[in-house]
Design a protein around this motif. Structure first.
Motif, mmCIF file in Angstrom:
data_model
loop_
_atom_site.group_PDB
_atom_site.id
_atom_site.type_symbol
_atom_site.label_atom_id
_atom_site.label_comp_id
_atom_site.label_asym_id
_atom_site.label_seq_id
_atom_site.Cartn_x
_atom_site.Cartn_y
_atom_site.Cartn_z
ATOM 1 N N MET A 104 -8.854 24.125 3.841
ATOM 2 C CA MET A 104 -8.690 23.950 2.408
ATOM 3 C C MET A 104 -7.390 23.235 2.054
ATOM 4 N N TYR A 164 -7.190 19.959 -0.291
ATOM 5 C CA TYR A 164 -6.319 19.896 -1.470
ATOM 6 C C TYR A 164 -5.349 18.717 -1.403
ATOM 7 N N HIS A 165 -4.626 18.610 -0.304
ATOM 8 C CA HIS A 165 -3.579 17.585 -0.217
ATOM 9 C C HIS A 165 -4.149 16.165 -0.161
ATOM 10 N N GLN A 192 -7.009 15.335 -1.548
ATOM 11 C CA GLN A 192 -7.852 15.147 -2.736
ATOM 12 C C GLN A 192 -9.273 14.700 -2.351
#
Length: 347
Positions: free
Chosen positions: A277, A281-282, A284
């Motif tokens: 995850m 997230y990082h 995108q």
């Protein structure tokens, strides 16, 4: 007519080749004299075994979720189609009587070969609106495979992933049906750089022969390391998958670059896969699952096949009368590629 009928779920021999009443097209329907229908591992074989009950199959059932052939009769109200038209049909469609163009139809829908009689027969009736033209230069056997797989691959790559020319795509399961189509579409239509991923050197070689720029055997190499090496550390723009291999996909996911997209139309190798995850997230990253197709893309898919940009991979062609054996070969893995049934071989 002759047809393969499932009266009771179970082993391949429960698929009975028998006499069956000729179907009569209702209002808005056409009848297709079938020249080819493909055997599908999940929607035909697993369904016949009784493992797809959530799909609500209705017995007795003639399986076959796709077909290609020639229209030999039309129902009342049909003016856009005529006897002699070369057509293909597949997938979801109206179950009740509907206008030829399906306008205003609000009734139930379902897949041929699951909710209504399918293509494992000499004749099948479908709504006229569910048919698509088969170009004159395209063989019916190829057309049946195109109808089954190419629109799904097209939708994933161009509508869902929004693949752009010059981007890099990692195609998982490159030796499979959707994988082999994905390689060709991404390269020959999308203008992308393609990395084919497969579990054997032979399947990697197949990926290269279909146009992949690179190939990675994920059983002998770390797919994350290899893909990052091939992309200069940037990662790929798109991962195209329909397997969800729980050992391989987590590593492949880490090779997605910034703004990357993971698209999938299946999960028969999983379904549970661990995703990092933090990477999601990082970087995108977007993950989207989307079965099916956009009907407006169907003519483009058949045009691409007719122009040689997509060549369906068919491992074996068998008579309609040998459908049960085709199911057995698929179920046991003795034939890993696409099998096409051809009723004309019984004549």
């Amino acid at each position: 007519m002759k047809a393969n009928v499932v009266h009771q779920f179970g082993p391949p021999e429960n698929l009975k080749y028998q006499d069956w009443p000729d179907p009569v097209p209702r209002e808005g329907e056409v009848r297709i004299r079938v020249h080819a229908a493909t055997v599908n591992r999940v929607l035909d074989v697993s369904l016949r075994a009784g493992k797809e009950m959530f799909r609500g199959p209705v017995l007795p059932l003639i399986p076959g979720v796709d077909c290609a052939g020639v229209i030999d009769a039309v129902g009342p109200g049909v003016i856009r189609r005529k006897v002699g038209d070369r057509v293909a049909a597949a997938g979801g469609m109206p179950l009740d009587v509907c206008p030829e163009d399906c306008s205003g139809y609000t009734g139930p829908e379902g897949m041929m070969g699951i909710k209504r009689q399918g293509g494992f027969a000499e004749l099948v009736c479908v709504p006229s609106c569910a048919t698509v033209d088969v170009p004159n230069g395209l063989d019916f056997r190829d057309a049946a495979v195109v109808m089954r797989h190419v629109p799904t691959a097209w939708n994933l790559l161009f509508n869902i992933a929004e693949l752009k020319k010059g981007e890099t795509v990692l195609v998982m399961g490159a030796g499979g049906n959707l994988g082999s189509v994905g390689i060709q579409l991404a390269k020959n239509v999308g203008g992308a750089t393609v990395i084919a991923a497969a579990g054997s050197d032979d399947r990697c070689a197949l990926g290269r022969s279909l146009g992949a720029d690179h190939a990675v055997n994920y059983n002998t190499h770390n797919i994350q390391d290899e893909v990052l090496k091939l992309t200069g550390g940037k990662g790929v723009n798109v991962i195209y998958d329909n397997i969800a291999n729980p050992k391989v996909l987590p590593l492949a996911f880490m090779a997605l670059g910034f703004g990357g997209r993971l698209v999938t139309a299946g999960a028969h190798g999983g379904p549970n896969v661990t995703i990092n995850m933090a990477h999601l997230y990082h970087k995108q990253i977007t993950i989207r699952g989307r079965p099916g197709n956009n009907p407006a893309d169907l003519p483009k898919c058949f045009a691409a096949a007719a122009e040689g940009k997509v060549k369906p991979q068919i491992e074996r062609i068998m008579p309609l009368s040998q459908a049960a054996e085709a199911h057995r070969l698929t179920e046991t893995g003795e034939v890993g590629g696409k099998i096409v049934l051809d009723p004309t071989l019984d004549q």
